[in-house]
Design an enzyme around this catalytic site. Sequence first.
Site, mmCIF file in Angstrom:
data_model
loop_
_atom_site.group_PDB
_atom_site.id
_atom_site.type_symbol
_atom_site.label_atom_id
_atom_site.label_comp_id
_atom_site.label_asym_id
_atom_site.label_seq_id
_atom_site.Cartn_x
_atom_site.Cartn_y
_atom_site.Cartn_z
ATOM 1 N N SER A 64 0.797 -1.235 0.000
ATOM 2 C CA SER A 64 0.000 0.000 0.000
ATOM 3 C C SER A 64 0.825 1.279 0.000
ATOM 4 O O SER A 64 0.249 2.372 -0.079
ATOM 5 C CB SER A 64 -0.966 0.005 1.189
ATOM 6 O OG SER A 64 -2.051 -0.866 0.960
ATOM 7 N N LYS A 67 0.007 3.662 -2.776
ATOM 8 C CA LYS A 67 -1.019 4.708 -2.722
ATOM 9 C C LYS A 67 -0.426 6.103 -2.536
ATOM 10 O O LYS A 67 -1.108 7.102 -2.771
ATOM 11 C CB LYS A 67 -2.015 4.401 -1.607
ATOM 12 C CG LYS A 67 -2.822 3.121 -1.837
ATOM 13 C CD LYS A 67 -3.876 2.924 -0.758
ATOM 14 C CE LYS A 67 -4.722 1.685 -0.999
ATOM 15 N NZ LYS A 67 -4.056 0.435 -0.580
ATOM 16 N N SER A 124 -6.433 3.387 3.907
ATOM 17 C CA SER A 124 -5.747 2.675 2.830
ATOM 18 C C SER A 124 -6.749 1.857 2.007
ATOM 19 O O SER A 124 -6.531 0.688 1.685
ATOM 20 C CB SER A 124 -4.654 1.747 3.387
ATOM 21 O OG SER A 124 -3.752 1.379 2.368
#
Length: 395
Positions: A64, A67, A124
């Site tokens: 993640s 992101k 997230s």
Amino acid sequence: MVIRDIIHIVIRWLQAPVAIMIILLLSFFLGNTAQAGYAAIVIDSKSGKVLHSRNADTYNYPASLTKMMTLLLVFEALNNNKLKLNEKLRVSSKASKQPASKLGLLTGQTITVEQAIRAISVKSANDVATVIAEKLAGTETKFAKMMTKRAHQLGMNKTTFKNASGLPHKRQRSTARDMSILAQTLINKFPKYYNYFSIQSFTYKGKLYKNHNKLLQKYKGTDGIKTGYINASGFNLVASTKRNGTRLIGVVFGGKTAGRRDRQMKRLLNRSWARAESFSLLRARPAPKRFTPIMEKMALKESSSNIVFSSTSANWGIQIGAFNKYKEAHDIGSYTVHKLVNLPFTASLKIQAVSKSNNTLFRTRLMGLNEVRARASCKQILVNGRECKIVKPNN
């Protein structure tokens, strides 16, 4: 059976040219596969100076942390008026079917850009990342290409993105160094939006979501930026911490647990503060005093008695160092010069590009001194543990 055993069998049973070809192909694919291994880097956010590095250029799965790039493209779209914070984004069927972590958005539902930013930075949310990707590029595949192109423009040359969320993909990879570049860009280029990474909780449709980055509460000065986890990567973290005008960016890949990852990040940051102070330009420095004949006599008295000073013209100087990057040459030169006292008004910092063996170095010099001041200044730098050498006239 491991790869080494397979190679031995190939060599034994196949003719040499064929075996060599297969081995080369195996090496190519293995060399381009990300590894779920430990890697870390700590840099000074302002100068980019590396304060700690281990396996910083080893390929790993970003999870993640991906992101961060998704949000960078959102911030650029906001700056370019391609998006507005209150703009509503529609949720596609594909977005609604993304696996957790997610908000649980339904097909046809809408979410504002600002809600999307908060959902990505705090929760997230994978479904929200896909919503953003489809809004900015039409499809997530096209958006991933945009992400990769932007990464390479920033100097993240070992990074390839295949989706907007960081969900498992064997060809989605990055390095600790590349992630530090991304974090540095977000902090320095988008101060208007960076504070979204410091939000500790986010409420959507009555449900409270808490930030996964526990260092926001547990490590003094931390104000961002992102955690990440998939089975193939382990527990990843990019953290930004600011104390007394100095900001550090730390990256850890491959933590065994979230807790162990966080403790390792704290250790690395704790070790880096003292060294970072040497390179930080953010602290206020007193202005150098104007050089006077009285100060010259004092400097002469402090210098070694067996040195003969003859030149009084201001065409002497000192060389502080030679560096691979212009920014490093300028930053360290500026810091060093501001630590010196009693500089004349004729003194000036000069950065010179010098080519050596197909490599360009940036030479940092303080010029506009007389011989007395050059030798006294160089002595002061040497006492403080840095390199310095005298630059005579016409050198």
